[in-house]
Design a protein around this motif. Sequence first.
Motif, mmCIF file in Angstrom:
data_model
loop_
_atom_site.group_PDB
_atom_site.id
_atom_site.type_symbol
_atom_site.label_atom_id
_atom_site.label_comp_id
_atom_site.label_asym_id
_atom_site.label_seq_id
_atom_site.Cartn_x
_atom_site.Cartn_y
_atom_site.Cartn_z
ATOM 1 N N LEU A 1 0.837 -1.193 0.000
ATOM 2 C CA LEU A 1 0.000 0.000 0.000
ATOM 3 C C LEU A 1 0.875 1.247 0.000
ATOM 4 C CD1 LEU A 1 -2.852 -0.890 2.524
ATOM 5 C CD2 LEU A 1 -3.068 -0.578 0.060
ATOM 6 N N GLN A 2 0.462 2.273 -0.729
ATOM 7 C CA GLN A 2 1.253 3.491 -0.843
ATOM 8 C C GLN A 2 0.567 4.711 -0.245
ATOM 9 O OE1 GLN A 2 4.358 3.442 -1.955
ATOM 10 N NE2 GLN A 2 4.211 1.238 -2.391
ATOM 11 N N ASN A 3 -0.761 4.675 -0.129
ATOM 12 C CA ASN A 3 -1.505 5.819 0.389
ATOM 13 C C ASN A 3 -1.337 5.902 1.905
ATOM 14 O OD1 ASN A 3 -3.730 7.514 1.358
ATOM 15 N ND2 ASN A 3 -4.483 7.409 -0.744
ATOM 16 N N TYR B 1 -2.646 7.952 4.078
ATOM 17 C CA TYR B 1 -3.912 8.150 4.798
ATOM 18 C C TYR B 1 -4.617 6.814 5.026
ATOM 19 C CZ TYR B 1 -8.789 9.419 5.589
ATOM 20 O OH TYR B 1 -10.061 9.510 6.082
ATOM 21 N N ILE B 2 -4.708 5.999 3.976
ATOM 22 C CA ILE B 2 -5.350 4.688 4.099
ATOM 23 C C ILE B 2 -4.581 3.803 5.073
ATOM 24 C CG2 ILE B 2 -5.948 2.581 2.847
ATOM 25 C CD1 ILE B 2 -6.531 4.269 0.411
ATOM 26 N N ASN C 1 3.536 1.094 6.467
ATOM 27 C CA ASN C 1 3.427 -0.235 5.856
ATOM 28 C C ASN C 1 3.866 -1.327 6.812
ATOM 29 O OD1 ASN C 1 4.111 1.800 3.535
ATOM 30 N ND2 ASN C 1 3.053 0.096 2.547
#
Length: 335
Positions: free
Chosen positions: A25-27, A29-30, A158
């Motif tokens: 995952l890169q976002n 916020y998420i 991450n």
Amino acid sequence: MNRNRILFWTCILVGMICILSSLYLQNLYILRVAVFAVIAAMLAVSVNLLVGYTGQVSLGQAGFYGIGAYTVGLLTTQWHWSFWLALLAAFILTSLTGLILGLPTTQLKGHFLGIATLGFGIIVNVIFNNWTSLTGGPNGIRGIAPPELFGISLQYENYFLGFSLFCLMVVVLMVHLVVNSAIGRAWKCIRHDEISAQVSGINVYGYKLMAFSLSGGIAGIAGGLYAGFMTFISPETFDLNQSITIITTAILGGPGTLFGPLVGAGVLTVLSESLRALNELRLIIYGAILVTVIVFLPEGIYPFISKKLRKRGIASQLKLKDRRRELDEQDFSQS
């Protein structure tokens, strides 16, 4: 037994897939929202042991949550312990606290038990606010060191998401094993009829203490994860509103089920973040949705969904059997 084994290995498979997926995952916020959702799920699992499996109301779960967080914060900043030893100490301390709290309160029932646990949560929060020489008071504790694994810092979202998912998977599997053991069967008997359980030879007082101790320990782990992720803690995070949110999450997802608290944590986290842009209206809409769901789905979201899927599966099997019967009849008539 086969169903329990399938569920056990399914938990491991889904957990490993989620852990590996989190690394890509890169976002940011998420990722942060996902970490908070995992911590909320662990807290919901902890209170579900009391509310869902033994029928005990706990409104002081934020107290265990805060004790776990402050234990990690104090041990890592003032005594320079490693995060892992501090997390273990948080689990042990909150488990003992749950045991001590359960000694007088497990003999209470209904709203009396709820008021007693509510008082515990308030007392713990007052201590956090006023014992400034130890807890820092309203200013909290800063500079908490994030965990490290094999020399790699887990401060990046991450890595920390993968780590927290692994902890959640271990906790869920542990709860699954306990619930499907003799201890879990005793808890369910106590929840359905405490008098009948006592007459049948179950040590009601002892099993309730086990539930309180394990519930407090799991909440302490969640607090340690929060402290390691935020690197800053303050008393306002562990107030009465937090306790209400924790028990609401478990009830909304489905008390007395393994995956209900996970579903409840995911739904509430997504709902809260989706309504954040509405400012003042957010709390009104948030509360209205919660009341609606609780009124129309009293058993929780997960039991409702599982029943619907089960009915569809049974209906599809019946249709398949009818179709096979029709084909067999056609073959018989043609022959």
